[in-house]
Design an enzyme around this catalytic site. Sequence first.
Site, PDB file in Angstrom:
ATOM      1  N   ASN A  94       0.833  -1.207   0.000  1.00  0.00           N
ATOM      2  CA  ASN A  94       0.000   0.000   0.000  1.00  0.00           C
ATOM      3  C   ASN A  94       0.865   1.255   0.000  1.00  0.00           C
ATOM      4  O   ASN A  94       2.076   1.194  -0.201  1.00  0.00           O
ATOM      5  CB  ASN A  94      -0.916  -0.018   1.224  1.00  0.00           C
ATOM      6  CG  ASN A  94      -0.128   0.118   2.516  1.00  0.00           C
ATOM      7  OD1 ASN A  94       0.937  -0.490   2.656  1.00  0.00           O
ATOM      8  ND2 ASN A  94      -0.619   0.902   3.452  1.00  0.00           N
ATOM      9  N   CYS A 103       1.909   3.015   2.453  1.00  0.00           N
ATOM     10  CA  CYS A 103       2.895   3.110   3.540  1.00  0.00           C
ATOM     11  C   CYS A 103       3.665   1.815   3.769  1.00  0.00           C
ATOM     12  O   CYS A 103       4.346   1.675   4.782  1.00  0.00           O
ATOM     13  CB  CYS A 103       2.217   3.552   4.831  1.00  0.00           C
ATOM     14  SG  CYS A 103       1.344   5.118   4.666  1.00  0.00           S
ATOM     15  N   GLU A 110       3.073  -1.215   4.724  1.00  0.00           N
ATOM     16  CA  GLU A 110       2.857  -2.192   5.794  1.00  0.00           C
ATOM     17  C   GLU A 110       1.746  -3.181   5.462  1.00  0.00           C
ATOM     18  O   GLU A 110       1.603  -4.194   6.143  1.00  0.00           O
ATOM     19  CB  GLU A 110       2.557  -1.487   7.129  1.00  0.00           C
ATOM     20  CG  GLU A 110       1.106  -1.088   7.367  1.00  0.00           C
ATOM     21  CD  GLU A 110       0.697   0.200   6.659  1.00  0.00           C
ATOM     22  OE1 GLU A 110      -0.406   0.711   6.917  1.00  0.00           O
ATOM     23  OE2 GLU A 110       1.490   0.703   5.829  1.00  0.00           O
TER      24      GLU A 110
END
Length: 812
Positions: A438, A440, A442
Amino acid sequence: MLKNKSMKTSKLYVIKRDGRQEEVHFDKITSRIQKLCYNLNMDFVDPVTITLQVINGLYCGVTTQELDNLAAEIAAGLTCNHPDYAILAARIAVSNLHKETKKAFSDVFEDLYNHVNKETNQKVPLVSEFHYNVVKKNATRLNSSIIYDRDFGYNYFGFKTLERSYLLKRNGKIAERPQHMLMRVAIGIHGEDIDAAVETYNLLSERYFTHASPTLFAAATNRPQLSSCFLLTMTADSIEGIFKSVEQCAMISKSAGGIGLNVHCIRAKGTSICGTNGTSNGLVPMLRVFNNVARYVDQGGGKRPGAFAIYLEPWHSDVFEFLELKKNTGKEENRARDLFYALWIPDLFMKRVEANGDWSLMCPHKCPGLHDVWGDEFEKLYEKYEQEGRANRTVKAQSLWFAIIEAQVETGNPYMLFKDACNRKSNQQNVGTIKCSNLCTEIVEYSAPDEIAVCNLASIALNMFVTPEKTYDFKKLKEVTKIVTKNLNKIIDINYYPLPEARKSNLRHRPVGIGIQGFADALILMRFPYESEEAGLLNQQIFETIYYGALEASCELAQTEGPYETYEGSPVSKGILQYDMWDKVPTNLWDWQKLKESIRMHGVRNSLLVAPMPTASTAQIMGNNESFEPYTTNIYTRRVLSGEFQVVNHHLLRDLTELDLWDDDMKNQIISSRGSIQNIETIPPKVRDLYKTVWEISVKSTIKMAADRGAFIDQSQSFNIHVAEPNYGKLTSIHFYSWKAGLKTGMYYLRTKPAANAIQFTVNKKQGAVSMNGQNGTAEGSPQKYEEDRERKMADMVCSLENKDACMSCGS
């Protein structure tokens, strides 16, 4: 002096909230501030100092609201004298908001439901009718459950963040108090289950955990889009497919979602297009379209800018152009600087770089299927295409690696994620190949043209589980984790989905993402230096507890609701948990065999559970350090309307105050050391060890910590790399160390330190040559110098590949 101030105030008047005028009284202002100083250290906090500065800033006809705002900002500006000033500043601001808003939650909810847009004069409810009826029916209990004094627990900057973006407004005026917002979130998730709503409210308001920003924004509204992350695969390599994906990204961004989009399947520049008898323009022009969509369609109507991360595998022919897209220089038509970029790296590429082998660049149109396979299957297919001569061109793997490092040093991108680790250690591997993460880095979930992966997030405040005796309450952590898991599972069912493909995916696989914040704060409270053995053990046992609690809660949900749809065939269905995939043995903190037996009997309700995210905004609201990150500095600048001021790490300030070491001289020493205390000899060594910043902690130890907790993280983690002065050798060592440690996310952002002294530019007028004189010596602008510099960087990189551990130790 006070007499003069009294004379000045006697000529001034304020306008009260009811419109009356009243003379300004010095003593009245001081008394109001004094009342808010309960439980503060009055050896350091002086209400009279604030009042004197407030009087200096007044004008005739100032409103009491403006007076409070000024007093709060002045108190906040004194935070570097003592952290209690930040608490006082928040109390003044909170008290001001309380005077401007209704008290009863049910009254506020009614106003939000009956909201009329003053521009159109039409009723536009800000909360849903269903939730309005729930609140109306249970008004007495909900009103009595709210504890408004908890609003006074926020620090000033956390409270101002809430005011700016999170508390619901009516025609531009804030209508909610923080406690109202938290109860709205609890009711938004639990609806008519009032017991669960009150339980959630209490944990949120005591700041044991927080739901993610989109959940705080939209809970109980008419369009409760509560999910943070969306992962998309391009629908097709065609104009129709590309623009369908553009539309999908716009709809998600409109609903406050962050986006990860993989573009592996888009044909490379120069590839023929049969339908038009032309050739493809490749990735760059297409990504410029996505760039403009991100700029235009922000998240939730101005709450946050639109944010897209674009994922590409490094065998794609356009990879060199892809690496240039975020750079500061170059032609505008070849740049798309508002996007974020990530590489989805197969192990084969890392092996070729390490061996100084060749690397073949391919077009997915001519070499189909590479992005659909991983591990041995990928390697066989890739090598088959090489043998068949299908590659567009062949380069040295190290020359592409050099371009990757070069881009990272300049822009902090691309992110580095290891495709095979992400798939090999995924509980969704039975569904299909995972093609990207995604925004970010994670979230690691399966996506396809007909499935948009989604994740709902929450983060647990780890500092809240440190006991007064400086032990860690793992039992309480597990209890809170179970409640968080059940909340996130409920959000899957009540969520508003911007697209049917997102709804389909989330209901099939039911993933959630539990993260953390305040890990550095917990270590300080426990008195564990970041690199100590005790910190390493605590790091692992915290994530053992979160993973165990989440699995236990998910198994309990499966007993009543059944396992998720694609459970059969997953590793967990075969008794294989995340730590088994890492070949790691947990400590004896929890009974894993008992849990595995329960899962064997009942299954689990959620395919994925743990995903430590960055927590930038919510950690600021809660007054914690971000995620699992160490502190980046012990002193930093905050900007408010009245100007800039320094804020000191509140833990450090309290320690130095108790040691009788805190004064202006100490503050100036820390400022001149750019937030470091390592060279301040008057501070005891134990305290200096405790407050090492991320720049003073070895990268190797942060990677080891990431790997230790990674065995209990079934998604991935937003893992930043911090290198004060990066060079190509250091970065190469770091990336290879994290790859070999088994990390899924090798690097989110590369964070570097700006040079201590500004670079000075000089111009030789005779020759028209530009030179840069800075800390790192002089680099003339000649082609020869550029080549020499490039060769030196290449040599650093090769050296690190040949010396590996030695380079890692000396360089990081």
